[in-house]
Design an enzyme around this catalytic site. Structure first.
Site, PDB file in Angstrom:
ATOM      1  N   CYS A 116       0.811  -1.219   0.000  1.00 34.91           N
ATOM      2  CA  CYS A 116       0.000   0.000   0.000  1.00 34.91           C
ATOM      3  C   CYS A 116       0.845   1.271   0.000  1.00 34.91           C
ATOM      4  CB  CYS A 116      -0.950   0.006   1.193  1.00 34.91           C
ATOM      5  SG  CYS A 116      -2.095  -1.387   1.198  1.00 34.91           S
ATOM      6  N   HIS A 132      -3.475   7.389   1.691  1.00 37.55           N
ATOM      7  CA  HIS A 132      -3.837   6.040   1.282  1.00 37.55           C
ATOM      8  C   HIS A 132      -5.250   5.774   1.784  1.00 37.55           C
ATOM      9  CE1 HIS A 132      -4.090   1.814   0.752  1.00 37.55           C
ATOM     10  NE2 HIS A 132      -3.800   1.487   1.995  1.00 37.55           N
ATOM     11  N   ASN A 166     -10.143  -0.162  -0.513  1.00 36.53           N
ATOM     12  CA  ASN A 166      -8.687  -0.084  -0.406  1.00 36.53           C
ATOM     13  C   ASN A 166      -8.089  -0.661  -1.688  1.00 36.53           C
ATOM     14  OD1 ASN A 166      -5.965  -0.420   0.149  1.00 36.53           O
ATOM     15  ND2 ASN A 166      -6.265  -1.183   2.216  1.00 36.53           N
TER      16      ASN A 166
END
Length: 323
Positions: free
Chosen positions: A114, A250, A280
């Site tokens: 990520c 993020h 996500n």
């Protein structure tokens, strides 16, 4: 004069299939309310069966090039952040290079889960500052739906697929925080925390594996580490939280996003949020949010942005840039 890596184009691509929370109710002990209350996610996009990470990345790259008014051969390099490349090798970036018809330059992948896009941005910035390249396509693209355990309600409802891209161009600045472009970067990792977020398979184990996560532990590390790296990057840039126009974080979980903003002393009306409709998307989430935020008219030329991310490794970091 000082070299700066300046954003001159941005774009994104999302697969056609939209998956609302309600779709999970038939197969899992979960509900729309449960997912929303714990993550802020309402829906996400899943790639079609014949759609690969490089396909998504190439479409986002074309959008960014169009936005910049550039052609593929105007680009010196492609850096693609992904943990879900099409093949073990070659890199998905070279597949994007071929798909774009780009016949010069070089291309490679960066894998920091990520945090991948932050790592890719930092790498591209260093290459531009060193004179190794003048224009770089920086892409984040993922098909995390391919590594989900569909029986694990704690993970499979959180992730989605997508891609975002920016074009960075070498320009000259005055060497102050008033310059456009990347002003500072800050990167970290700590391999002792591997078991908090990982995929339990890989090439050397001859298995694909599924994503595994200790959500509560990741949350605890995320808020503290994201706020700290953002503040360090701002300090390196000679700026403070009060100077920030937008946090573009993020997009993992709305509670992490809210907690980080609170720790930095910033209101949520200065945070670009897309997690509710994208889920996500790992390394794709920041460039997706940059593109959507620009499209919405939130992010404007001259704005100071902080992007920050944390992912498996643990790996985390932040970039401060003036749009």
């Amino acid at each position: 004069m000082t070299r700066r890596a300046v954003v001159v184009g941005v774009g994104h691509y999302l697969p056609e299939r939209v998956v609302p929370n309600s779709e999970f109710e038939a197969s899992l002990d979960t509900s729309d309310e449960w997912i929303r209350s714990r993550s802020g996610i309402e829906s996400r996009h899943f790639a079609a069966p014949d759609e690969t990470t490089s396909d998504l990345a190439a479409k986002a790259a074309r959008a960014a090039l169009s936005n910049a008014g550039l052609q593929p051969d105007d680009i010196d390099a492609i850096i693609l952040a992904t943990s879900t490349a099409d093949l073990t090798f070659p890199s998905a970036a070279t597949m994007v290079q071929a798909a774009l018809g780009m016949t010069r330059g070089f291309a490679f992948d960066v894998q920091a889960v990520c945090a991948g896009f932050v790592y890719a941005l930092s790498t591209a910035n260093a290459m531009i500052l060193s004179g190794q390249a003048n224009r770089i396509l920086v892409i984040g693209a993922e098909t995390f739906s391919r590594i989900m355990d569909w029986t694990d309600r704690g993970t499979c409802v959180l992730f989605g697929d997508g891609a975002g891209a920016i074009v960075l161009e070498r320009q000259e600045g005055g060497g102050t925080s008033e310059d456009r472009g990347i002003l500072a970067t800050d990167l970290h990792s700590d391999g002792r925390f591997k078991d908090l977020l990982y995929v339990d398979g890989g090439v050397s184990t001859q298995s694909t594996g599924y994503l595994r996560m200790q959500g509560n532990q990741v949350f605890r590390h995320a808020v503290e580490k994201l706020a700290a790296t953002a503040e360090t990057a701002l300090e390196k840039a000679g700026l403070a939280a009060a100077d920030v126009d937008w946090i573009v974080p993020h997009q993992a979980n709305i509670r992490i996003i809210q907690g980080t903003a609170r720790k930095m002393g910033l209101d949520m009306d200065r945070v670009v949020v897309t997690v509710q409709v994208h889920g996500n998307t790992s390394a794709a989430s920041i460039p997706l949010a940059l593109s959507v935020g620009s499209e919405r008219g939130q992010i404007k030329r001259g704005d100071v942005l902080v992007t920050e991310a944390i992912g498996g490794g643990l790996a985390w970091g932040a970039v401060v840039l003036r749009w």
